[in-house]
Write an enzyme that holds these catalytic residues in place. Sequence first.
Site, short mmCIF file in Angstrom:
data_model
loop_
_atom_site.label_atom_id
_atom_site.label_comp_id
_atom_site.label_asym_id
_atom_site.label_seq_id
_atom_site.Cartn_x
_atom_site.Cartn_y
_atom_site.Cartn_z
N SER A 9 -11.15 -0.80 -0.88
CA SER A 9 -9.86 -0.78 -0.18
C SER A 9 -10.03 -1.09 1.29
O SER A 9 -9.13 -1.66 1.92
CB SER A 9 -9.21 0.61 -0.31
OG SER A 9 -8.56 0.76 -1.53
N HIS A 62 -3.79 6.12 3.29
CA HIS A 62 -4.47 4.90 2.85
C HIS A 62 -3.85 3.65 3.47
O HIS A 62 -4.56 2.77 3.97
CB HIS A 62 -4.42 4.84 1.33
CG HIS A 62 -5.28 3.80 0.71
ND1 HIS A 62 -4.86 2.52 0.52
CD2 HIS A 62 -6.53 3.87 0.19
CE1 HIS A 62 -5.83 1.82 -0.09
NE2 HIS A 62 -6.85 2.63 -0.31
N ASP A 113 0.84 -1.20 0.00
CA ASP A 113 0.00 0.00 0.00
C ASP A 113 0.88 1.25 0.00
O ASP A 113 1.93 1.27 -0.63
CB ASP A 113 -0.93 -0.04 1.22
CG ASP A 113 -2.28 0.62 0.95
OD1 ASP A 113 -2.30 1.85 0.77
OD2 ASP A 113 -3.30 -0.08 0.94
#
Length: 798
Positions: free
Chosen positions: A564, A226, A153
């Site tokens: 996600s 994220h 990620d």
Amino acid sequence: MKKNHHFKFLFLAVLFFLSSPAISTSEKTRRKTYIVCVDGEAKPSVFPTHAHWYETAVAAAEADSFEGDTGWTSGGPLIHTYSSIFHGFSARMTPSAAAALSVAAGVLAILPEQVRHLDTTRSPQFLGLKSSDSSGLLAETDFGSDLVIGVIDTGIWPERRSFSDSSLGSIPAKWRGTCVAGTSFLTTACNRKLIGARYFSGGYEATSGRMNETAELRSARDTDGHGTHTASIAAGRYVYPASTLGYARGVAAGMAPKARLAVYKVCWAAGCFDSDILAAFDAAVADGVNVISLSVGGVVVPYYLDAIAVGSFAAVEAGIFVSASAGNGGPGGLTVTNVAPWVTTVGAGSMDRSFPADVRLGNGRVLPGVSVYGGPPLRKDLLYPLIYAGSPGEASGGGGEGYSASLCLEGSLSPSTVKGKIVVCDRGVNSRAAKGEVVRKAGGAGMILANGVFDGEGLVADCHVLPGTAVGASAGDEIRKYIASAATPTGTILFRGTRLGVRPAPVVASFSARGPSPQSPEILKPDVIAPGLNILAAWPDGIGPAGIDSDHRQTEFNILSGTSMACPHVSGLAALLKAAHPDWSPAAIRSALMTTAYNKDNEGKPMLDEATGNVSGVFDAGTGHVDPRRAMDPGLIYDIAPMDYINFLCNLNYTSENIKSITRRGADCTGAKRAGHAGNLNYPSFSALFAGVAGNGKTRQSTHFLRTVTNVGRGAAVYRAEVSAPTGSKVEVEPLELRFRRTGQKLSFLLRVELEAAEGEGGRLPAGSSAVRGGEIVWKDGQHSVRSPIVVTIQASL
């Protein structure tokens, strides 16, 4: 013989190198990144390492060094070398050089690089994972403490409480990874919780140029948010109190709170580059992770050209469970990504928690909306002037210039018209939070973000920088009509905080990508859904919760939505199941999650599609919403060995070269094609495809599926099949009863689907149209219910 092969490769490479003219400067500018898979045993003995071989091969193909000017940056042509998932490398080359290299001896495949993008609490309780339950999945697996989850990620913010190693035991002895130091990231940032951290930027910088280190950090530290968010969803520790701007107060926890984390940073300002993603896969396999969680998506291409499919095959073959986000391209069909059958593809659903922020109009109407806004509120005693920015001119309430203003794009709003008013903005083009910033800078008092027709009724709660809310397409239409018809339109936004016990839940999130699989519709995708709407998880310092540069608010947790967020839920659950069943393969774990998933909501009714309000289908939710408590004891599993995947690829009519680029070895497809079709992969779902028109019951078509199930229950058991056939179809199962004498025994059955009639007037489908019908088979032994969907797709010919 092999020695001659080596010298042949070397001779051809040197001959090409000496005889080819130097490429032009304009040709150099056409360089792209390619990923090259080679036969590791084909390295000529004259080269001391594979890297020397690779560099010589690229130089020969390009023939630039003949003039002493390669145009490459320091370090030569190679970006990454790979040795765990396959032997090979990535490098910048011209298309002509790549074509020349592709026919060289020892080269198995060349993949052009793709740039991929991110598919961007209460979920443990919603899933039934309670820390106080002494007999549950968490307790039985010691919360996953011996398992390692690799998160590919944007990196991590290691100081967050979610990544504390308090009370954790020693790092598992099998761990071979490391903590790589970098900018603002010391090796001491790792601990017994975060046991590995690496970053890969070679592919990004080869394409985009050297990174701007004033905006990005050359290390595993997260400057996006994220990666921190997804890592804490998968394996965050229990943290109390936790909230975002006062919303979702309570205990935050990941799925496997004691599982160890290894982060691999591959996503940067310009996206996530395949060559870097493969470097992360290569390191994760070598490091010894048990699960890989990948919340990025891209364009669906054939598996032999898909770097994620190639990397994940090697990981699965090494016994690593790989989960990936389905993508946020919903609610349209054929939008699902990461569809390789060895990858568990995860869509997104809602939970029984929401953040209502309703719109009250001057005519008394109250329309539902959602928001996470924690700043100064609107005055409760006041209705504000209400305008639609896309209206033509001030006379009808417009706040700017046409189409751009309707979307509240940067610089499109007129401050003299917008100031002090609540502005209606259409969804699309720029980010939802960015629209609020445009309204705020123009002096607006608030924003109503209205869905378009494609978005439907799906709502995402955002951390707006001004009083703002999101409403569905129907509410947006009503608000715009009110503004157009009222002499002095007014309204306000009613922020109602956090609401629990929402019904119905779950629903399939509107944005969640839908099937069928564009590559292999014989395999149902997505596989399952998991919580992905308005998820609370850890967040870095230095990044406002709205995710835009002008937002300087600080928060330890943030609320985000996307597949996600759904993917790491399944990653964490897979770690718990692996801890409970160490001998289970990645396919066995996926089977347990799929066959025990549910498709009824908390009102006992069929699960709905948020976009339409209608009942969801298998292309929306796969087999259903994950249920970890039932997955712990599924009764039967559909297991798959690597050779089964190779047979599947054979039945997709892939060439031996295509298959070798994925599996790193050749394949004899004779037996596989004789045995059946691609749908005969031992998958826990059944997808029957029929072409042409089967009208009036006169023309019958049929297909069959062979499946083998393994008894993972306690001892002997008798399972009986209950079938619900898709409308217009006949389904037969042989045998109808499976008698297991012991745990671990495998038994097979055949399921035959016969299409009796197509839909439409006179029993016929209109030319070029398609119809999808759903059914299911459930194997029951009185204790377990092992459910698999049956999907019939009829495509009428043109």
